[in-house]
Design an enzyme around this catalytic site. Structure first.
Site, PDB file in Angstrom:
ATOM      1  N   ARG A 104      35.839 -12.762  12.587  1.00 48.63           N
ATOM      2  CA  ARG A 104      35.451 -13.675  11.501  1.00 48.63           C
ATOM      3  C   ARG A 104      36.268 -14.947  11.693  1.00 48.63           C
ATOM      4  O   ARG A 104      37.481 -14.947  11.509  1.00 48.63           O
ATOM      5  CB  ARG A 104      35.735 -13.037  10.141  1.00 48.63           C
ATOM      6  CG  ARG A 104      35.303 -13.892   8.941  1.00 48.63           C
ATOM      7  CD  ARG A 104      35.604 -13.155   7.642  1.00 48.63           C
ATOM      8  NE  ARG A 104      35.400 -13.969   6.468  1.00 48.63           N
ATOM      9  CZ  ARG A 104      34.278 -14.038   5.757  1.00 48.63           C
ATOM     10  NH1 ARG A 104      33.233 -13.325   6.131  1.00 48.63           N
ATOM     11  NH2 ARG A 104      34.183 -14.795   4.677  1.00 48.63           N
ATOM     12  N   HIS A 131      25.906 -16.041  10.078  1.00 48.34           N
ATOM     13  CA  HIS A 131      26.487 -14.901   9.359  1.00 48.34           C
ATOM     14  C   HIS A 131      25.491 -13.735   9.402  1.00 48.34           C
ATOM     15  O   HIS A 131      24.920 -13.343   8.386  1.00 48.34           O
ATOM     16  CB  HIS A 131      26.791 -15.302   7.918  1.00 48.34           C
ATOM     17  CG  HIS A 131      27.696 -14.368   7.181  1.00 48.34           C
ATOM     18  ND1 HIS A 131      28.243 -13.236   7.754  1.00 48.34           N
ATOM     19  CD2 HIS A 131      28.151 -14.390   5.889  1.00 48.34           C
ATOM     20  CE1 HIS A 131      29.000 -12.616   6.867  1.00 48.34           C
ATOM     21  NE2 HIS A 131      28.960 -13.293   5.735  1.00 48.34           N
ATOM     22  N   GLN A 134      25.641 -10.435   7.034  1.00 42.87           N
ATOM     23  CA  GLN A 134      25.172 -10.603   5.660  1.00 42.87           C
ATOM     24  C   GLN A 134      23.662 -10.469   5.581  1.00 42.87           C
ATOM     25  O   GLN A 134      23.120  -9.914   4.627  1.00 42.87           O
ATOM     26  CB  GLN A 134      25.607 -11.964   5.118  1.00 42.87           C
ATOM     27  CG  GLN A 134      25.201 -12.199   3.670  1.00 42.87           C
ATOM     28  CD  GLN A 134      25.902 -11.268   2.701  1.00 42.87           C
ATOM     29  OE1 GLN A 134      27.139 -11.187   2.694  1.00 42.87           O
ATOM     30  NE2 GLN A 134      25.134 -10.547   1.892  1.00 42.87           N
ATOM     31  N   ASP A 219      24.148 -20.114  -1.945  1.00 43.10           N
ATOM     32  CA  ASP A 219      25.524 -19.911  -1.489  1.00 43.10           C
ATOM     33  C   ASP A 219      26.353 -21.054  -2.062  1.00 43.10           C
ATOM     34  O   ASP A 219      25.808 -22.027  -2.596  1.00 43.10           O
ATOM     35  CB  ASP A 219      25.567 -19.906   0.047  1.00 43.10           C
ATOM     36  CG  ASP A 219      26.912 -19.440   0.607  1.00 43.10           C
ATOM     37  OD1 ASP A 219      27.755 -18.946  -0.170  1.00 43.10           O
ATOM     38  OD2 ASP A 219      27.114 -19.574   1.826  1.00 43.10           O
ATOM     39  N   CYS A 259      25.513 -14.343  -1.404  1.00 44.67           N
ATOM     40  CA  CYS A 259      26.399 -13.549  -0.544  1.00 44.67           C
ATOM     41  C   CYS A 259      27.803 -13.383  -1.122  1.00 44.67           C
ATOM     42  O   CYS A 259      28.567 -12.556  -0.633  1.00 44.67           O
ATOM     43  CB  CYS A 259      26.451 -14.144   0.863  1.00 44.67           C
ATOM     44  SG  CYS A 259      27.125 -15.816   0.936  1.00 44.67           S
ATOM     45  N   ARG A 287      26.658  -4.467   2.283  1.00 43.69           N
ATOM     46  CA  ARG A 287      27.412  -4.845   3.474  1.00 43.69           C
ATOM     47  C   ARG A 287      27.994  -3.597   4.133  1.00 43.69           C
ATOM     48  O   ARG A 287      28.001  -3.471   5.362  1.00 43.69           O
ATOM     49  CB  ARG A 287      28.535  -5.826   3.112  1.00 43.69           C
ATOM     50  CG  ARG A 287      28.098  -7.243   2.776  1.00 43.69           C
ATOM     51  CD  ARG A 287      27.587  -7.999   3.994  1.00 43.69           C
ATOM     52  NE  ARG A 287      28.582  -8.131   5.036  1.00 43.69           N
ATOM     53  CZ  ARG A 287      29.531  -9.061   5.063  1.00 43.69           C
ATOM     54  NH1 ARG A 287      29.614  -9.968   4.091  1.00 43.69           N
ATOM     55  NH2 ARG A 287      30.385  -9.116   6.076  1.00 43.69           N
TER      56      ARG A 287
END
Length: 302
Positions: A104, A131, A134, A219, A259, A287
């Protein structure tokens, strides 16, 4: 057999992605039933974090533990990566000692370089460009809530960021239409939009984009590394908040995703977060299950 990596959704075929999503649903049912299933016993995951995380760390670490394996947390303070060791050297060394690596970070190029020199699967757990993990969770959530997303209309509202880029890839891989509503100057990757112009449209008006949609997603307006732009972005994105009134323009059966973490009162209203159409906390839990299915795909069947 060459090592499989998961750096974007395009690293899997549409059929493989569907398989992972369906397996995630099954693994969730198994866990909820209290079934012990440990296909990754004695397997070790290295988790490299250059960006802070709640859901990513907890879900991957819990997932490895539930699978009978072990997850090792590595921050820049803990490794030579944070002291200037070449990514190529770190990749060779770390991948010689573990079974899978999750990264990450900021630079997508770093993840690509690491994967190129790694002897084990590398998972992109977020970069500034994409991402994909996700999106696995989001696709699982939609499948559980509403069935197949194929042919449906999804709306992305807000910044054309890494999540938006991954939604464009998802539109291609899961075969849905994507409307992107963003202010001028904040559009997603132009090449990605052009490559998927048969299914992706960019709007300036959220109200126009959301009409008849089956899934509405947003987001934060300022992602990690953009904190100094927060005030300007709040000004630019005024009018792009997802509210119950905006959701009312979507399909009667539409659901809302985010998310997380959410800035309530900015990109999403307090009321929308708690609205019955919001599935953000189911999405967050998924997740865990989606990534377990991904790990099983990459490791248990290797």
């Amino acid at each position: 057999m060459s090592t499989r990596h998961f750096l974007t959704l395009l690293d899997m075929t549409p059929e493989e992605l569907q398989q992972i999503v369906q397996r995630a649903i099954t693994l969730k049912q198994m866990r909820n039933a209290g079934e012990i299933y440990e296909p990754l016993k004695n397997k070790v995951m290295a988790m490299i974090f250059e960006k802070a995380s709640t859901r990513t760390r907890v879900s991957f670490e819990a997932g490895m533990a539930q699978f009978g394996g072990h997850a090792m947390f590595l921050s820049p303070r803990d490794t030579q990566l944070g002291r200037g060791e070449p990514v190529e050297d770190s990749a060779r060394v770390i991948s010689s000692m573990v079974d899978v690596v999750m990264i990450r970070t900021f630079s997508h190029e770093l993840v690509e370089t690491f994967a190129r020199y790694s002897r084990v699967p590398v998972i992109n757990a977020l970069t500034d460009d994409y991402h994909p993990c996700q999106l696995l969770a989001d696709m699982q959530t939609f499948a559980e809530q509403r069935g197949s997303i194929k042919g449906k209309t999804v709306v992305w509202i807000g910044d054309g960021n890494n999540m938006c880029n991954s939604y464009i890839n998802a539109a291609r891989q899961f075969d849905f239409k994507l409307n992107v509503a963003c202010p001028e100057g904040f559009a997603p990757n132009a090449d990605l939009v052009s490559l998927n112009s048969d299914r992706v449209k960019v709007f300036e008006s959220p109200e126009e984009a959301v009409k008849g949609a089956h899934l509405v997603v947003t987001d934060v307006w300022a992602s990690m590394g953009q904190e100094d732009e927060q005030r300007e972005r709040i000004r630019e994105f005024r009018g792009y908040q997802v509210t119950p009134a905006l959701m009312d323009l979507a399909d009667d059966d539409a659901i809302f995703m985010h998310c997380l973490p959410a800035h309530r009162g900015e990109e999403v209203s307090e009321e929308m977060m708690e609205d019955p159409r919001s599935v953000v906390f189911e999405e967050a839990e998924n997740r865990l299950h989606a990534q377990k299915a991904l790990l099983e795909f990459l490791l248990a069947k290797a």
